[in-house]
Design a protein around this motif. Structure first.
Motif, PDB file in Angstrom:
ATOM      1  N   ALA A  82       0.834  -1.208   0.000  1.00 16.92           N
ATOM      2  CA  ALA A  82       0.000   0.000   0.000  1.00 16.92           C
ATOM      3  C   ALA A  82       0.863   1.249   0.000  1.00 16.92           C
ATOM      4  CB  ALA A  82      -0.933   0.002   1.209  1.00 16.92           C
ATOM      5  N   ARG A  83       1.913   1.245   0.811  1.00 25.65           N
ATOM      6  CA  ARG A  83       2.835   2.395   0.837  1.00 25.65           C
ATOM      7  C   ARG A  83       3.471   2.622  -0.532  1.00 25.65           C
ATOM      8  NH1 ARG A  83       8.281   1.234   3.252  1.00 25.65           N
ATOM      9  NH2 ARG A  83       8.283   0.121   1.277  1.00 25.65           N
ATOM     10  N   ASP A  84       3.914   1.538  -1.144  1.00 20.32           N
ATOM     11  CA  ASP A  84       4.561   1.654  -2.447  1.00 20.32           C
ATOM     12  C   ASP A  84       3.588   2.131  -3.518  1.00 20.32           C
ATOM     13  OD1 ASP A  84       6.852   0.811  -1.179  1.00 20.32           O
ATOM     14  OD2 ASP A  84       6.788  -1.230  -2.006  1.00 20.32           O
ATOM     15  N   ALA A  85       2.355   1.623  -3.484  1.00 21.60           N
ATOM     16  CA  ALA A  85       1.337   2.053  -4.451  1.00 21.60           C
ATOM     17  C   ALA A  85       1.019   3.533  -4.270  1.00 21.60           C
ATOM     18  CB  ALA A  85       0.077   1.204  -4.304  1.00 21.60           C
ATOM     19  N   LEU A  86       0.897   3.962  -3.024  1.00 20.47           N
ATOM     20  CA  LEU A  86       0.620   5.372  -2.749  1.00 20.47           C
ATOM     21  C   LEU A  86       1.787   6.245  -3.199  1.00 20.47           C
ATOM     22  CD1 LEU A  86      -1.166   7.577  -1.582  1.00 20.47           C
ATOM     23  CD2 LEU A  86      -0.207   7.053   0.673  1.00 20.47           C
ATOM     24  N   ALA A  87       3.001   5.804  -2.947  1.00 16.46           N
ATOM     25  CA  ALA A  87       4.173   6.580  -3.374  1.00 16.46           C
ATOM     26  C   ALA A  87       4.212   6.712  -4.897  1.00 16.46           C
ATOM     27  CB  ALA A  87       5.452   5.926  -2.859  1.00 16.46           C
ATOM     28  N   ARG A  88       3.898   5.624  -5.609  1.00 19.00           N
ATOM     29  CA  ARG A  88       3.887   5.697  -7.078  1.00 19.00           C
ATOM     30  C   ARG A  88       2.800   6.660  -7.560  1.00 19.00           C
ATOM     31  NH1 ARG A  88       4.731   0.188  -6.389  1.00 19.00           N
ATOM     32  NH2 ARG A  88       2.522  -0.265  -6.737  1.00 19.00           N
ATOM     33  N   ALA A  89       1.614   6.594  -6.973  1.00 15.03           N
ATOM     34  CA  ALA A  89       0.519   7.486  -7.375  1.00 15.03           C
ATOM     35  C   ALA A  89       0.872   8.946  -7.089  1.00 15.03           C
ATOM     36  CB  ALA A  89      -0.771   7.099  -6.654  1.00 15.03           C
ATOM     37  N   LEU A  90       1.457   9.200  -5.943  1.00 15.18           N
ATOM     38  CA  LEU A  90       1.854  10.561  -5.612  1.00 15.18           C
ATOM     39  C   LEU A  90       2.938  11.058  -6.563  1.00 15.18           C
ATOM     40  CD1 LEU A  90       1.906  10.334  -1.716  1.00 15.18           C
ATOM     41  CD2 LEU A  90       0.301  11.656  -3.110  1.00 15.18           C
ATOM     42  N   THR A  91       3.863  10.195  -6.899  1.00 14.22           N
ATOM     43  CA  THR A  91       4.923  10.571  -7.844  1.00 14.22           C
ATOM     44  C   THR A  91       4.326  10.938  -9.199  1.00 14.22           C
ATOM     45  OG1 THR A  91       6.550   9.206  -6.706  1.00 14.22           O
ATOM     46  CG2 THR A  91       7.024   9.760  -9.009  1.00 14.22           C
ATOM     47  N   ARG A  92       3.356  10.155  -9.672  1.00 15.56           N
ATOM     48  CA  ARG A  92       2.692  10.473 -10.951  1.00 15.56           C
ATOM     49  C   ARG A  92       2.007  11.830 -10.885  1.00 15.56           C
ATOM     50  NH1 ARG A  92       0.645   5.127 -10.724  1.00 15.56           N
ATOM     51  NH2 ARG A  92      -1.430   5.973 -10.411  1.00 15.56           N
ATOM     52  N   ALA A  93       1.535  12.201  -9.684  1.00 18.82           N
ATOM     53  CA  ALA A  93       0.865  13.488  -9.506  1.00 18.82           C
ATOM     54  C   ALA A  93       1.861  14.610  -9.215  1.00 18.82           C
ATOM     55  CB  ALA A  93      -0.159  13.394  -8.371  1.00 18.82           C
ATOM     56  N   GLY A  94       3.162  14.280  -9.161  1.00 16.31           N
ATOM     57  CA  GLY A  94       4.178  15.292  -8.904  1.00 16.31           C
ATOM     58  C   GLY A  94       4.340  15.651  -7.443  1.00 16.31           C
ATOM     59  N   ILE A  95       3.946  14.738  -6.553  1.00 20.00           N
ATOM     60  CA  ILE A  95       4.004  15.004  -5.114  1.00 20.00           C
ATOM     61  C   ILE A  95       4.899  13.964  -4.454  1.00 20.00           C
ATOM     62  CG2 ILE A  95       2.649  15.081  -2.974  1.00 20.00           C
ATOM     63  CD1 ILE A  95       0.253  15.904  -4.736  1.00 20.00           C
ATOM     64  N   GLN A  96       5.742  14.424  -3.528  1.00 20.64           N
ATOM     65  CA  GLN A  96       6.568  13.501  -2.769  1.00 20.64           C
ATOM     66  C   GLN A  96       6.441  13.828  -1.290  1.00 20.64           C
ATOM     67  OE1 GLN A  96      10.705  13.398  -3.823  1.00 20.64           O
ATOM     68  NE2 GLN A  96      11.225  12.049  -2.136  1.00 20.64           N
ATOM     69  N   LEU A  97       5.973  12.850  -0.512  1.00 18.36           N
ATOM     70  CA  LEU A  97       5.969  13.003   0.939  1.00 18.36           C
ATOM     71  C   LEU A  97       7.348  12.584   1.437  1.00 18.36           C
ATOM     72  CD1 LEU A  97       2.454  11.574   1.852  1.00 18.36           C
ATOM     73  CD2 LEU A  97       3.152  13.953   1.663  1.00 18.36           C
ATOM     74  N   PRO A  98       7.954  13.381   2.309  1.00 19.51           N
ATOM     75  CA  PRO A  98       9.346  13.146   2.679  1.00 19.51           C
ATOM     76  C   PRO A  98       9.601  11.952   3.593  1.00 19.51           C
ATOM     77  CG  PRO A  98       8.472  15.026   3.859  1.00 19.51           C
ATOM     78  CD  PRO A  98       7.420  14.604   2.888  1.00 19.51           C
ATOM     79  N   ALA A  99       8.581  11.457   4.268  1.00 15.22           N
ATOM     80  CA  ALA A  99       8.873  10.424   5.277  1.00 15.22           C
ATOM     81  C   ALA A  99       7.785   9.359   5.352  1.00 15.22           C
ATOM     82  CB  ALA A  99       9.051  11.078   6.641  1.00 15.22           C
ATOM     83  N   MET A 100       7.511   8.691   4.248  1.00 19.67           N
ATOM     84  CA  MET A 100       6.541   7.596   4.278  1.00 19.67           C
ATOM     85  C   MET A 100       7.253   6.324   4.719  1.00 19.67           C
ATOM     86  SD  MET A 100       4.365   8.187   0.776  1.00 19.67           S
ATOM     87  CE  MET A 100       3.578   6.614   0.915  1.00 19.67           C
ATOM     88  N   SER A 130       5.374  19.816   4.162  1.00 20.02           N
ATOM     89  CA  SER A 130       5.242  21.274   4.164  1.00 20.02           C
ATOM     90  C   SER A 130       3.822  21.658   3.763  1.00 20.02           C
ATOM     91  CB  SER A 130       6.243  21.888   3.185  1.00 20.02           C
ATOM     92  OG  SER A 130       5.886  21.524   1.855  1.00 20.02           O
ATOM     93  N   SER A 131       3.477  22.896   4.011  1.00 19.63           N
ATOM     94  CA  SER A 131       2.137  23.365   3.637  1.00 19.63           C
ATOM     95  C   SER A 131       1.953  23.342   2.126  1.00 19.63           C
ATOM     96  CB  SER A 131       1.868  24.760   4.200  1.00 19.63           C
ATOM     97  OG  SER A 131       2.854  25.670   3.740  1.00 19.63           O
ATOM     98  N   SER A 132       2.997  23.597   1.366  1.00 17.35           N
ATOM     99  CA  SER A 132       2.859  23.574  -0.095  1.00 17.35           C
ATOM    100  C   SER A 132       2.578  22.150  -0.593  1.00 17.35           C
ATOM    101  CB  SER A 132       4.104  24.147  -0.770  1.00 17.35           C
ATOM    102  OG  SER A 132       5.244  23.389  -0.456  1.00 17.35           O
ATOM    103  N   VAL A 133       3.210  21.155   0.018  1.00 19.56           N
ATOM    104  CA  VAL A 133       2.940  19.769  -0.368  1.00 19.56           C
ATOM    105  C   VAL A 133       1.520  19.378   0.054  1.00 19.56           C
ATOM    106  CG1 VAL A 133       3.593  17.352   0.030  1.00 19.56           C
ATOM    107  CG2 VAL A 133       5.356  19.077  -0.363  1.00 19.56           C
ATOM    108  N   ALA A 134       1.093  19.803   1.226  1.00 19.47           N
ATOM    109  CA  ALA A 134      -0.271  19.519   1.685  1.00 19.47           C
ATOM    110  C   ALA A 134      -1.305  20.134   0.744  1.00 19.47           C
ATOM    111  CB  ALA A 134      -0.471  20.031   3.110  1.00 19.47           C
ATOM    112  N   LEU A 135      -1.059  21.350   0.291  1.00 20.71           N
ATOM    113  CA  LEU A 135      -1.984  21.996  -0.650  1.00 20.71           C
ATOM    114  C   LEU A 135      -1.998  21.273  -1.994  1.00 20.71           C
ATOM    115  CD1 LEU A 135      -1.259  25.732   0.166  1.00 20.71           C
ATOM    116  CD2 LEU A 135      -3.391  24.481   0.601  1.00 20.71           C
TER     117      LEU A 135
END
Length: 79
Positions: free
Chosen positions: A7-25, A62-67
């Motif tokens: 699930a973590r890996d799938a979420l990371a891939r989806a976020l990457t496709r959307a141009g978003i990276q969470l720093p500490a998953m 960060s707030s920019s990543v959250a937005l």
């Protein structure tokens, strides 16, 4: 545990496709992390009753990543 890692890996891939990276998953387990505080050296009794599952921990961002994350979710929800 395997499901949480997948699930973590799938979420990371989806976020990457959307141009978003969470720093500490990461993946955390709620069992065997607690030891009795009475010096007995025995595991906390609540620990033995803990559910046998793992949690996907999303960490902080960060707030920019959250937005950006909110915007991607909103666009998906509007479909």
């Amino acid at each position: 545990m395997r499901e949480a890692v997948e699930a973590r890996d799938a979420l990371a891939r989806a976020l990457t496709r959307a141009g978003i990276q969470l720093p500490a998953m990461d993946v955390r387990t709620p069992w065997r992390d607690v030891v009795a505080g009475d010096g007995s050296g025995e595991d906390d009794p609540d620990c033995a009753r803990a559910a046998r599952y793992a949690l996907v921990h999303l960490g902080v961002c960060s707030s920019s990543v959250a937005l950006a994350l909110a915007a991607v979710i909103a666009r998906g929800a509007d479909r």
